[in-house]
Design a protein around this motif. Structure first.
Motif, PDB file in Angstrom:
ATOM      1  N   MET A   1      44.501  45.473  16.319  1.00 58.25           N
ATOM      2  CA  MET A   1      45.706  45.995  16.927  1.00 58.25           C
ATOM      3  C   MET A   1      45.772  45.564  18.391  1.00 58.25           C
ATOM      4  SD  MET A   1      46.193  49.850  15.501  1.00 58.25           S
ATOM      5  CE  MET A   1      44.495  50.331  15.623  1.00 58.25           C
ATOM      6  N   ALA A   2      46.976  45.430  18.869  1.00 60.28           N
ATOM      7  CA  ALA A   2      47.194  45.020  20.255  1.00 60.28           C
ATOM      8  C   ALA A   2      48.336  45.835  20.855  1.00 60.28           C
ATOM      9  CB  ALA A   2      47.526  43.540  20.328  1.00 60.28           C
ATOM     10  N   VAL A   3      48.206  46.119  22.144  1.00 53.00           N
ATOM     11  CA  VAL A   3      49.264  46.760  22.926  1.00 53.00           C
ATOM     12  C   VAL A   3      49.691  45.743  23.972  1.00 53.00           C
ATOM     13  CG1 VAL A   3      49.816  48.613  24.556  1.00 53.00           C
ATOM     14  CG2 VAL A   3      48.384  49.096  22.546  1.00 53.00           C
ATOM     15  N   GLY A   4      50.974  45.422  23.989  1.00 60.47           N
ATOM     16  CA  GLY A   4      51.494  44.462  24.952  1.00 60.47           C
ATOM     17  C   GLY A   4      51.851  45.131  26.257  1.00 60.47           C
ATOM     18  N   TYR A   5      51.603  44.422  27.352  1.00 55.86           N
ATOM     19  CA  TYR A   5      51.990  44.921  28.668  1.00 55.86           C
ATOM     20  C   TYR A   5      52.756  43.839  29.403  1.00 55.86           C
ATOM     21  CZ  TYR A   5      52.019  46.687  33.361  1.00 55.86           C
ATOM     22  OH  TYR A   5      52.452  47.109  34.595  1.00 55.86           O
ATOM     23  N   LEU A   6      53.930  44.217  29.898  1.00 57.65           N
ATOM     24  CA  LEU A   6      54.803  43.303  30.625  1.00 57.65           C
ATOM     25  C   LEU A   6      55.044  43.861  32.020  1.00 57.65           C
ATOM     26  CD1 LEU A   6      56.338  43.989  27.560  1.00 57.65           C
ATOM     27  CD2 LEU A   6      56.982  41.678  28.134  1.00 57.65           C
ATOM     28  N   ARG A   7      55.044  42.984  33.020  1.00 55.69           N
ATOM     29  CA  ARG A   7      55.297  43.421  34.391  1.00 55.69           C
ATOM     30  C   ARG A   7      56.073  42.360  35.134  1.00 55.69           C
ATOM     31  NH1 ARG A   7      53.433  42.460  39.255  1.00 55.69           N
ATOM     32  NH2 ARG A   7      51.614  41.281  38.558  1.00 55.69           N
ATOM     33  N   ASP A   8      57.139  42.800  35.760  1.00 56.63           N
ATOM     34  CA  ASP A   8      57.870  41.952  36.699  1.00 56.63           C
ATOM     35  C   ASP A   8      57.609  42.515  38.077  1.00 56.63           C
ATOM     36  OD1 ASP A   8      59.180  39.976  35.108  1.00 56.63           O
ATOM     37  OD2 ASP A   8      60.506  41.533  34.365  1.00 56.63           O
ATOM     38  N   SER A   9      57.360  41.637  39.028  1.00 58.43           N
ATOM     39  CA  SER A   9      56.961  42.105  40.348  1.00 58.43           C
ATOM     40  C   SER A   9      58.130  42.459  41.255  1.00 58.43           C
ATOM     41  CB  SER A   9      56.072  41.063  41.030  1.00 58.43           C
ATOM     42  OG  SER A   9      56.723  39.823  41.057  1.00 58.43           O
ATOM     43  N   ILE A  10      59.317  42.034  40.921  1.00 59.87           N
ATOM     44  CA  ILE A  10      60.471  42.379  41.755  1.00 59.87           C
ATOM     45  C   ILE A  10      61.617  42.858  40.874  1.00 59.87           C
ATOM     46  CG2 ILE A  10      59.879  40.820  43.650  1.00 59.87           C
ATOM     47  CD1 ILE A  10      61.961  38.870  42.571  1.00 59.87           C
ATOM     48  N   ALA A  29      53.255  35.672  20.337  1.00 61.13           N
ATOM     49  CA  ALA A  29      52.594  34.474  19.814  1.00 61.13           C
ATOM     50  C   ALA A  29      51.073  34.615  19.893  1.00 61.13           C
ATOM     51  CB  ALA A  29      53.053  33.231  20.580  1.00 61.13           C
ATOM     52  N   PHE A  30      50.574  35.159  20.999  1.00 60.53           N
ATOM     53  CA  PHE A  30      49.138  35.343  21.158  1.00 60.53           C
ATOM     54  C   PHE A  30      48.596  36.324  20.124  1.00 60.53           C
ATOM     55  CE2 PHE A  30      45.462  37.584  22.859  1.00 60.53           C
ATOM     56  CZ  PHE A  30      44.609  36.532  23.128  1.00 60.53           C
ATOM     57  N   ALA A  31      49.254  37.466  19.978  1.00 59.22           N
ATOM     58  CA  ALA A  31      48.802  38.481  19.015  1.00 59.22           C
ATOM     59  C   ALA A  31      48.785  37.899  17.607  1.00 59.22           C
ATOM     60  CB  ALA A  31      49.692  39.716  19.084  1.00 59.22           C
ATOM     61  N   GLU A  32      49.829  37.168  17.258  1.00 68.60           N
ATOM     62  CA  GLU A  32      49.906  36.554  15.940  1.00 68.60           C
ATOM     63  C   GLU A  32      48.771  35.547  15.730  1.00 68.60           C
ATOM     64  OE1 GLU A  32      52.981  33.532  13.926  1.00 68.60           O
ATOM     65  OE2 GLU A  32      53.846  35.498  14.403  1.00 68.60           O
ATOM     66  N   ALA A  33      48.506  34.730  16.743  1.00 69.47           N
ATOM     67  CA  ALA A  33      47.437  33.733  16.644  1.00 69.47           C
ATOM     68  C   ALA A  33      46.068  34.395  16.510  1.00 69.47           C
ATOM     69  CB  ALA A  33      47.457  32.815  17.870  1.00 69.47           C
ATOM     70  N   GLN A  34      45.912  35.591  17.077  1.00 63.84           N
ATOM     71  CA  GLN A  34      44.650  36.323  16.996  1.00 63.84           C
ATOM     72  C   GLN A  34      44.534  37.146  15.713  1.00 63.84           C
ATOM     73  OE1 GLN A  34      42.114  36.163  19.434  1.00 63.84           O
ATOM     74  NE2 GLN A  34      43.410  34.457  20.053  1.00 63.84           N
ATOM     75  N   THR A  37      48.064  42.937  15.123  1.00 62.52           N
ATOM     76  CA  THR A  37      49.383  43.551  15.009  1.00 62.52           C
ATOM     77  C   THR A  37      49.746  44.166  16.349  1.00 62.52           C
ATOM     78  OG1 THR A  37      48.976  44.077  12.695  1.00 62.52           O
ATOM     79  CG2 THR A  37      50.735  45.300  13.793  1.00 62.52           C
ATOM     80  N   LEU A  38      50.895  43.811  16.869  1.00 55.30           N
ATOM     81  CA  LEU A  38      51.369  44.385  18.123  1.00 55.30           C
ATOM     82  C   LEU A  38      51.974  45.749  17.802  1.00 55.30           C
ATOM     83  CD1 LEU A  38      51.514  43.518  21.095  1.00 55.30           C
ATOM     84  CD2 LEU A  38      53.817  42.706  20.653  1.00 55.30           C
ATOM     85  N   VAL A  39      51.300  46.811  18.215  1.00 56.09           N
ATOM     86  CA  VAL A  39      51.710  48.161  17.836  1.00 56.09           C
ATOM     87  C   VAL A  39      52.550  48.867  18.891  1.00 56.09           C
ATOM     88  CG1 VAL A  39      49.803  48.496  16.225  1.00 56.09           C
ATOM     89  CG2 VAL A  39      49.515  49.140  18.632  1.00 56.09           C
ATOM     90  N   ALA A  40      52.534  48.367  20.119  1.00 58.05           N
ATOM     91  CA  ALA A  40      53.313  48.982  21.196  1.00 58.05           C
ATOM     92  C   ALA A  40      53.476  47.983  22.326  1.00 58.05           C
ATOM     93  CB  ALA A  40      52.619  50.239  21.715  1.00 58.05           C
ATOM     94  N   LEU A  66      44.018  54.046  20.363  1.00 52.11           N
ATOM     95  CA  LEU A  66      43.983  53.269  19.122  1.00 52.11           C
ATOM     96  C   LEU A  66      42.791  52.325  19.007  1.00 52.11           C
ATOM     97  CD1 LEU A  66      47.756  52.243  18.985  1.00 52.11           C
ATOM     98  CD2 LEU A  66      46.622  54.073  17.680  1.00 52.11           C
ATOM     99  N   GLY A  67      42.060  52.150  20.100  1.00 51.04           N
ATOM    100  CA  GLY A  67      40.997  51.148  20.100  1.00 51.04           C
ATOM    101  C   GLY A  67      41.572  49.741  20.057  1.00 51.04           C
ATOM    102  N   ALA A  68      42.761  49.587  20.607  1.00 54.03           N
ATOM    103  CA  ALA A  68      43.481  48.307  20.591  1.00 54.03           C
ATOM    104  C   ALA A  68      43.170  47.500  21.840  1.00 54.03           C
ATOM    105  CB  ALA A  68      44.992  48.560  20.512  1.00 54.03           C
ATOM    106  N   MET A  69      43.394  46.184  21.747  1.00 54.73           N
ATOM    107  CA  MET A  69      43.245  45.341  22.931  1.00 54.73           C
ATOM    108  C   MET A  69      44.548  45.365  23.735  1.00 54.73           C
ATOM    109  SD  MET A  69      43.330  41.384  21.700  1.00 54.73           S
ATOM    110  CE  MET A  69      44.151  40.978  20.183  1.00 54.73           C
ATOM    111  N   LEU A  70      44.414  45.244  25.042  1.00 46.20           N
ATOM    112  CA  LEU A  70      45.553  45.174  25.951  1.00 46.20           C
ATOM    113  C   LEU A  70      45.862  43.707  26.190  1.00 46.20           C
ATOM    114  CD1 LEU A  70      47.571  46.627  27.805  1.00 46.20           C
ATOM    115  CD2 LEU A  70      45.815  46.590  29.582  1.00 46.20           C
ATOM    116  N   VAL A  71      47.082  43.296  25.882  1.00 45.36           N
ATOM    117  CA  VAL A  71      47.467  41.893  25.975  1.00 45.36           C
ATOM    118  C   VAL A  71      48.648  41.734  26.932  1.00 45.36           C
ATOM    119  CG1 VAL A  71      48.299  39.885  24.698  1.00 45.36           C
ATOM    120  CG2 VAL A  71      46.748  41.492  23.591  1.00 45.36           C
ATOM    121  N   ALA A  72      48.532  40.762  27.802  1.00 43.35           N
ATOM    122  CA  ALA A  72      49.631  40.401  28.697  1.00 43.35           C
ATOM    123  C   ALA A  72      49.815  38.890  28.632  1.00 43.35           C
ATOM    124  CB  ALA A  72      49.323  40.819  30.136  1.00 43.35           C
ATOM    125  N   ALA A  73      50.963  38.440  29.067  1.00 41.06           N
ATOM    126  CA  ALA A  73      51.236  37.004  29.073  1.00 41.06           C
ATOM    127  C   ALA A  73      50.280  36.290  30.028  1.00 41.06           C
ATOM    128  CB  ALA A  73      52.683  36.735  29.470  1.00 41.06           C
TER     129      ALA A  73
END
Length: 141
Positions: A1-10, A29-34, A37-40, A66-73
């Motif tokens: 499982m993966a949790v996506g994190y997005l951040r814009d600085s401005i 794309a990264f989660a799929e390649a790994q 499942t992107l759960v949030a 969830l014991g999920a990995m934190l994924v960012a671009a």
């Protein structure tokens, strides 16, 4: 499982959604390649030097739950502070960046150290440029 994190600085990036769309695509794309499942997904429009971002806190909590990995671009979307990344890794979080798919924990610490230094250099250049224009001295040249 993966949790996506997005951040814009401005705020302008957050309002335009251009940065967010690219980040979302990269995370998916990264989660799929790994084979994950992107759960949030959680998002902030804030500086990476601040760890008290609501989206970041929510993403971290969800990963812990969830014991999920934190994924960012990109790794600097999660943090630009070596202390923060080290604390997360030492607390058992699995942190991954889509632009560094083969990076291990040591490599991520090195990349964050460089991001922190770059943020410091940008801040210094901005202060110097503003000082030359009189913005800091109040002269209004």
């Amino acid at each position: 499982m993966a949790v996506g994190y997005l951040r814009d600085s401005i705020a302008e990036q957050g309002q335009s959604s251009l940065g967010v769309e690219v980040e979302q695509s990269s995370i998916h794309a990264f989660a799929e390649a790994q084979g994950s499942t992107l759960v949030a997904k959680h998002q902030d429009v804030a500086s990476g030097k601040d760890d008290c971002r609501p989206g970041f806190q929510a993403a971290s909590a969800r990963c812990r739950q969830l014991g999920a990995m934190l994924v960012a671009a990109r790794l600097d979307r999660i943090t630009q502070r070596t202390h923060t990344l080290s604390r997360l890794l030492e607390d058992g979080y699995a942190i991954r960046a889509a632009d560094l798919p083969a990076a291990d924990d040591l490599m991520m610490r090195i990349y964050v150290a460089m991001a922190q230094k770059e943020r410091e250099l940008i801040s210094e250049r901005t202060r110097r440029a503003a000082g030359r224009q009189g913005a800091w001295s109040g002269t209004g040249r």
